[in-house]
Scaffold this motif. Structure first.
Motif, short mmCIF file in Angstrom:
data_model
loop_
_atom_site.label_atom_id
_atom_site.label_comp_id
_atom_site.label_asym_id
_atom_site.label_seq_id
_atom_site.Cartn_x
_atom_site.Cartn_y
_atom_site.Cartn_z
N HIS A 189 0.85 -1.20 0.00
CA HIS A 189 0.00 0.00 0.00
C HIS A 189 0.88 1.25 0.00
O HIS A 189 2.07 1.18 0.33
CB HIS A 189 -0.97 -0.01 1.19
N HIS A 196 1.45 3.92 1.80
CA HIS A 196 1.97 4.69 2.93
C HIS A 196 3.49 4.78 2.78
O HIS A 196 4.13 3.84 2.32
CB HIS A 196 1.64 4.01 4.27
N ILE A 237 -5.67 3.51 4.20
CA ILE A 237 -5.42 4.17 2.92
C ILE A 237 -5.99 3.26 1.85
O ILE A 237 -6.08 2.04 2.06
CB ILE A 237 -3.91 4.44 2.71
N ARG A 292 -4.54 11.36 3.42
CA ARG A 292 -4.86 10.41 2.35
C ARG A 292 -5.73 9.24 2.82
O ARG A 292 -5.87 8.26 2.11
CB ARG A 292 -3.57 9.90 1.70
N ASP A 293 -6.31 9.38 4.01
CA ASP A 293 -7.21 8.32 4.48
C ASP A 293 -8.62 8.63 3.97
O ASP A 293 -9.39 9.36 4.60
CB ASP A 293 -7.17 8.26 6.02
#
Ligand SMILES: [Zn+2]
Ligand SMILES: [Zn+2]
Length: 483
Positions: free
Chosen positions: A94, A96, A189, A275-276
């Motif tokens: 992902h 992050h 995310i 960005r969540d």
């Protein structure tokens, strides 16, 4: 021979750079930044020199000392870069930074395997953030080109870009002899995946970062069910919250937000991770329920537009929110005493593209009708409180993690000063984690029933010891061989 080497995420949260070698095939599971290691040596004002990035990072133990992995333009400043890559791919769980942050150092001819959501977030990050963010396009560094009018003279070439090889996950992805099965999972995310990898020594499970209490918990449960069917010999399990028991979910948070926002007479000011998008959904729903509109910042709005362009459907649409046009350096946007080009001078090109969208909101509109809005304002945006002027009866809701180190404590005390000045203190803290609790990790391990488990992405790997599996704790760079 099949082996696993943790070049990060051993006894630390994040910095995942997990090398999987199977016969001739070598892949990395994530290639992330270790905030801890970086923070041991650097501050915002003590930064590495561009020409010596790889050299310094290897010497400081921030990057692994491996050849045939790094991009030649940087590596050649330090040692002769290999002509061909020695690694067959990076599999990104992902986007992050603690999983993706150092992909910028990896050579473009090593394919990056990721989800469409992961790719879109990296695209948006590359465009909107400062620093060394070359996830998709690598700007060739330290290169000269002749002047157009005077070809005998040379100047810095800032134009040449190489596009990284990117391959989007299908249900299963072949990387040489390995077969990688990807499963979307619930995390904080979009585009997060967990994996089962078929190797010559048996199947290996990699959880990436995972939780079971968000909007997508069914995805995580489906992954657990499927992973169990592979009868894995090894599981690399994240354990960020292995020592915690509490599980406060995203829907609990949405319900509590609605309660906090009802009957507020002034402006509702909030902060949540940029960005969540699942957290953004909670704020959109809570705002709607009290007749308000959520106002996000331009970076977030741009990210939503990139996600939309890429066809990522699991995230809010840009039409559901407004976004704030801040007054920046000259602060003359919409001031007709200044020519349009001067008004636009404060904004980057990607921001200028956003200015004319119908859901752009200025401070004047918020000041006029504070009851209509929920204004997102993170630490770096606190200065905009001067412009949006929260009136009496306003509140602040903080929906980010509590400080866990000294720097965050300092930041918090500064934020508190701002909030006190604008009568937004005390504020309300409402947050839920992106990671499974200890009980949920235990349950996941029990259901998947791997022969062995290597705890990763945790400061307390020994806390896995009570779980129903053989636990193997590996140190940084210590190779674990499966057969
Ligand atoms: Zn992580
Ligand atoms: Zn994460």
């Amino acid at each position: 021979m099949t082996s696993i080497t943790l070049h990060g995420a051993a006894g630390e949260i994040g910095g995942n750079k997990i090398l999987l070698e199977d016969k001739e095939t070598k892949i990395f599971l994530d290639f992330g930044m270790s905030f801890g290691k970086l923070g041991n040596f650097f501050t915002p004002y003590l930064q590495p020199r561009k020409w010596s990035y790889i050299n310094d990072f290897i010497k400081l133990g921030i990057l692994p000392d491996l050849e045939g992995l790094y991009r030649a333009d940087y590596e050649n400043r330090y040692r002769a870069s290999k002509l061909d890559p020695e690694y067959d791919g990076i599999v990104l769980s992902h986007p992050h930074l603690d999983h993706a942050g150092y992909i910028s150092f990896v050579r473009a001819d090593i394919p990056l395997h990721c989800s469409i959501g992961g790719k879109a977030i990296l695209q948006a990050l590359e465009k909107t953030s400062v620093g060394f963010n070359e996830y998709i396009y690598l700007k060739e560094a330290f290169k000269l080109r002749p002047y157009k009018r005077e070809p005998t003279k040379l100047t810095r070439d800032k134009e040449t870009k190489i596009e990284r090889k990117i391959s989007l996950f299908a249900n299963q992805t072949k990387i040489d002899d390995l077969t990688v099965h990807s499963f979307p999972v619930d995390h904080s995310i979009c585009g997060a995946n967990a994996f089962v990898i078929e190797t010559s020594a048996g199947n290996i499970v990699y959880t990436g970062d995972i939780r079971f209490h968000g909007r997508r918990s069914n995805f995580s449960h489906f992954f657990v069910e499927k992973a169990a069917e592979f009868d894995p010999v090894l599981m690399l399990s994240e354990g960020t919250r292995v020592s915690e028991r509490i599980s406060y979910g995203e829907l609990d948070l949405e319900r509590d937000l609605k309660k906090e926002m009802s009957d507020i007479k002034g402006l509702v000011v909030v902060n949540f991770p940029a960005r969540d998008t699942d957290r953004m959904r909670s704020f959109i729903e809570a705002s709607k329920s009290v007749g308000r509109k959520l106002i996000i910042n331009m970076k977030q709005a741009y990210t939503l537009s990139v996600l939309e362009r890429n066809g990522v459907s699991e995230v809010p649409s840009l039409d559901e929110v407004g976004f704030y046009i801040p007054k920046k350096s000259w602060g003359v946007y919409n001031d007709n005493n200044y020519p349009r080009n001067i008004q636009l001078g404060d904004y980057a090109k990607w921001e200028q593209e956003m200015l004319n969208k119908p859901n752009a909101v200025t401070s004047e509109e918020i000041v006029e009708n504070p009851k209509e809005y929920v204004f997102r304002c993170d630490f770096y945006e606190l200065k905009y409180l001067f412009d949006v002027q929260p009136p009496k009866g306003s509140i602040y809701i903080k929906s980010v993690t509590e400080p866990f180190d000294e720097e965050m404590e300092i930041e918090k005390s500064k934020a508190d000063n701002w909030l006190k000045l604008f009568n937004l203190y005390p504020y309300k803290q409402l947050h839920c984690s992106g990671h499974a609790s200890g009980a949920e990790i235990q349950d996941m391990i029990q259901k998947i029933a791997p022969k062995k488990v290597i705890p990763i992405h945790t400061e307390t790997p020994a806390d896995f010891r009570g779980f129903d599996a053989e636990i193997i704790i590996k140190q940084l760079r210590e190779k674990y061989t499966l057969n």
